[in-house]
Design an enzyme around this catalytic site. Structure first.
Site, PDB file in Angstrom:
ATOM      1  CG  MET A   8      -2.050  -1.042   1.036  1.00  0.00           C
ATOM      2  SD  MET A   8      -3.202  -1.039   2.407  1.00  0.00           S
ATOM      3  CE  MET A   8      -4.109   0.451   2.097  1.00  0.00           C
ATOM      4  CD  GLU A   9       2.618   5.605  -3.496  1.00  0.00           C
ATOM      5  OE1 GLU A   9       1.466   5.912  -3.779  1.00  0.00           O
ATOM      6  OE2 GLU A   9       3.540   6.424  -3.303  1.00  0.00           O
ATOM      7  CD  GLN A  68       3.623  -3.994  -6.054  1.00  0.00           C
ATOM      8  OE1 GLN A  68       3.427  -2.819  -5.751  1.00  0.00           O
ATOM      9  NE2 GLN A  68       2.656  -4.900  -6.082  1.00  0.00           N
ATOM     10  CB  CYS A  98      -0.724   0.835  -9.666  1.00  0.00           C
ATOM     11  SG  CYS A  98      -0.692   2.403  -8.821  1.00  0.00           S
ATOM     12  CE  LYS A 139      -2.275  -6.309  -4.664  1.00  0.00           C
ATOM     13  NZ  LYS A 139      -2.648  -5.000  -5.179  1.00  0.00           N
ATOM     14  CG  ASN A 199      -6.120  -7.866  -2.501  1.00  0.00           C
ATOM     15  OD1 ASN A 199      -5.992  -7.020  -3.375  1.00  0.00           O
ATOM     16  ND2 ASN A 199      -6.157  -7.543  -1.222  1.00  0.00           N
ATOM     17  N   GLY A 200      -9.092  -8.316  -1.601  1.00  0.00           N
ATOM     18  CA  GLY A 200     -10.160  -7.331  -1.778  1.00  0.00           C
ATOM     19  C   GLY A 200     -11.269  -7.473  -0.773  1.00  0.00           C
ATOM     20  CD  GLU A 201     -14.532  -3.869   0.168  1.00  0.00           C
ATOM     21  OE1 GLU A 201     -14.926  -3.121   1.072  1.00  0.00           O
ATOM     22  OE2 GLU A 201     -13.803  -3.475  -0.764  1.00  0.00           O
ATOM     23  N   GLY A 223      -5.333  -5.731   2.836  1.00  0.00           N
ATOM     24  CA  GLY A 223      -4.878  -4.362   2.617  1.00  0.00           C
ATOM     25  C   GLY A 223      -5.456  -3.420   3.659  1.00  0.00           C
TER      26      GLY A 223
HETATM   27  C1  LIG Z   1      -3.615   3.687  -0.366  1.00  0.00           C
HETATM   28  C2  LIG Z   1      -3.412   2.454  -1.196  1.00  0.00           C
HETATM   29  C3  LIG Z   1      -2.168   2.202  -1.760  1.00  0.00           C
HETATM   30  C4  LIG Z   1      -1.956   1.057  -2.551  1.00  0.00           C
HETATM   31  N1  LIG Z   1      -0.715   0.817  -3.083  1.00  0.00           N
HETATM   32  C5  LIG Z   1      -0.497  -0.312  -3.818  1.00  0.00           C
HETATM   33  C6  LIG Z   1       0.804  -0.622  -4.325  1.00  0.00           C
HETATM   34  O1  LIG Z   1       1.782   0.110  -4.110  1.00  0.00           O
HETATM   35  N2  LIG Z   1       0.941  -1.764  -5.044  1.00  0.00           N
HETATM   36  C7  LIG Z   1      -0.124  -2.605  -5.306  1.00  0.00           C
HETATM   37  O2  LIG Z   1       0.057  -3.621  -5.972  1.00  0.00           O
HETATM   38  N3  LIG Z   1      -1.331  -2.350  -4.797  1.00  0.00           N
HETATM   39  C8  LIG Z   1      -1.549  -1.242  -4.069  1.00  0.00           C
HETATM   40  N4  LIG Z   1      -2.782  -1.002  -3.528  1.00  0.00           N
HETATM   41  C9  LIG Z   1      -3.851  -2.024  -3.655  1.00  0.00           C
HETATM   42  C10 LIG Z   1      -3.848  -2.946  -2.433  1.00  0.00           C
HETATM   43  O3  LIG Z   1      -2.666  -3.707  -2.374  1.00  0.00           O
HETATM   44  C11 LIG Z   1      -5.053  -3.906  -2.457  1.00  0.00           C
HETATM   45  O4  LIG Z   1      -5.010  -4.643  -3.646  1.00  0.00           O
HETATM   46  C12 LIG Z   1      -6.385  -3.171  -2.390  1.00  0.00           C
HETATM   47  O5  LIG Z   1      -6.374  -2.199  -1.367  1.00  0.00           O
HETATM   48  C13 LIG Z   1      -7.558  -4.145  -2.154  1.00  0.00           C
HETATM   49  O6  LIG Z   1      -7.408  -4.842  -0.951  1.00  0.00           O
HETATM   50  P1  LIG Z   1      -8.224  -4.421   0.377  1.00  0.00           P
HETATM   51  O7  LIG Z   1      -9.674  -4.377   0.007  1.00  0.00           O
HETATM   52  O8  LIG Z   1      -7.873  -5.507   1.366  1.00  0.00           O
HETATM   53  O9  LIG Z   1      -7.720  -3.064   0.770  1.00  0.00           O
HETATM   54  C14 LIG Z   1      -3.020   0.138  -2.768  1.00  0.00           C
HETATM   55  C15 LIG Z   1      -4.257   0.388  -2.179  1.00  0.00           C
HETATM   56  C16 LIG Z   1      -4.480   1.535  -1.403  1.00  0.00           C
HETATM   57  C17 LIG Z   1      -5.839   1.764  -0.779  1.00  0.00           C
END
Ligand SMILES: Cc1cc2nc3c(=O)[nH]c(=O)nc-3n(C[C@H](O)[C@H](O)[C@H](O)COP(=O)(O)O)c2cc1C
Length: 312
Positions: A8-9, A68, A98, A139, A199-201, A223
């Site tokens: 999570m950037e 990554q 992304c 991913k 992954n997701g939610e 995430g």
């Molecule tokens: C603030 C933010 C930054 C993210 N940065 C990246 C990243 O650098 N690389 C990546 O592959 N996914 C990134 N994602 C996506 C997450 O890794 C993840 O796939 C997404 O949040 C869905 O999962 P969740 O519902 O558990 O949050 C980012 C998501 C958020 C909200």
């Protein structure tokens, strides 16, 4: 079941990885992305984003941290992947999901989901450049505007030699709007034989179970939920109750102290606000505090506010 801490950037940095893996339950972390354009990046770019490289590619709790990469040029991604493992990353992860605008204008990220052939070439080049004992994972989202290429993209990534594939079960156009379409992952699993990570939610143990059932996938990636509930992995594995607010407050203070002790000043304030935006979904106390904290720009002021809250 393996549980992966999602990249999570802007919020999951080495300090966050340190704290969350200390609480435990994670098998692997993925770093924020290293942007690759047209050069082999210097070692300092990697160690800044992933200081764990200086301690064997693991957090202090012993959880491996995989670097990554994000980009579009197979050759330069391969060169930088090789460098990442030379520097101590236990494998490499490739980001094809992304949605950020700046990234997509220069290609790289989710826009590549429209180009199955490019995905194949990138994964193949990186796989060929990285010694076989190191995993090369990828991913993706289910697609850019729609899911029409979801299966082809996953198949191409597998055929190119990826070790595993994490699937954020939404398209780029879906953004972060619930739901995540976990049954789509099961559909992909029928045709793709490499390990998949769903992954997701996933915000709690119930959703983790539902996700596993609907995706037919044991392994999951957490995430935003991992930030909303700092012991989410333990909650899912061991039915631990959500971490009580005073302990969350202690983590927040620890994060601030870490930062004041030597990391970069301004960057922390934004990160802690980002963290709060998820914490407030789980903790009413965070909701209240957020309204005061959002106006602050200095780490010291944030720490002072947290200290005040602790002594109240
Ligand atoms: C603030 C933010 C930054 C993210 N940065 C990246 C990243 O650098 N690389 C990546 O592959 N996914 C990134 N994602 C996506 C997450 O890794 C993840 O796939 C997404 O949040 C869905 O999962 P969740 O519902 O558990 O949050 C980012 C998501 C958020 C909200």
């Amino acid at each position: 079941m393996k549980i992966v801490l999602a990249p999570m950037e802007g919020v999951v940095d080495h300090l966050m990885r340190e704290m969350l893996t200390q609480i435990g339950g994670y098998d692997l972390c993925i770093t924020e992305f290293v942007r690759v354009v047209d050069q082999k990046l210097p070692a300092r770019v990697f160690t800044r984003l992933c200081p764990e490289l200086l301690q064997g590619g693991k957090t202090r709790a012993g959880t491996p941290v995989r670097v990554q990469l994000l980009g579009q040029e197979p050759h330069w991604l391969a060169e930088n992947a090789a460098r990442a493992v030379e520097l101590g990353s236990p494998g490499v992860d490739l980001n094809f999901g992304c949605p950020a605008k700046a990234v997509n204008k220069s290609r790289g990220g989710a826009v590549l989901l429209k180009e199955t052939e490019t995905l194949y070439r990138i994964v193949k080049a990186v796989r060929d450049a990285v010694p076989a004992q190191f995993p090369v994972s990828a991913k993706i989202r289910l697609g850019y505007d729609d899911t029409s290429l979801a299966l082809d993209n996953a198949k191409a990534i597998a055929e190119a030699g990826a070790s595993s594939l994490a699937i954020h079960a939404r398209t780029k156009s879906d953004g972060y709007r619930p739901p995540a379409y976990w049954p789509w992952i099961a559909k992909i699993k029928q045709q793709v034989k490499i390990p998949l990570v769903a992954n997701g939610e996933i915000w709690n143990a119930e959703q983790a179970l539902l996700c596993q059932q609907q995706s037919q996938c044991q392994d999951i990636m957490l995430g935003r939920g991992a930030l909303a509930m700092p012991n989410l992995a333990r909650h899912i594995r061991d039915q631990a109750a959500p971490l009580p607010w005073p302990e969350v407050l202690a983590l927040l203070m620890h994060y601030s102290e870490f930062e004041i002790a030597g990391d970069k000043g301004k960057y922390y304030a934004n990160r802690v606000k980002q963290w709060f935006s998820y914490l407030k979904l789980q903790y009413p106390e965070a909701q209240q505090l957020f309204s005061q904290l959002r106006l602050l720009t200095k780490s010291r002021d944030i720490l002072q506010l947290l200290e005040q809250q602790r002594s109240d």
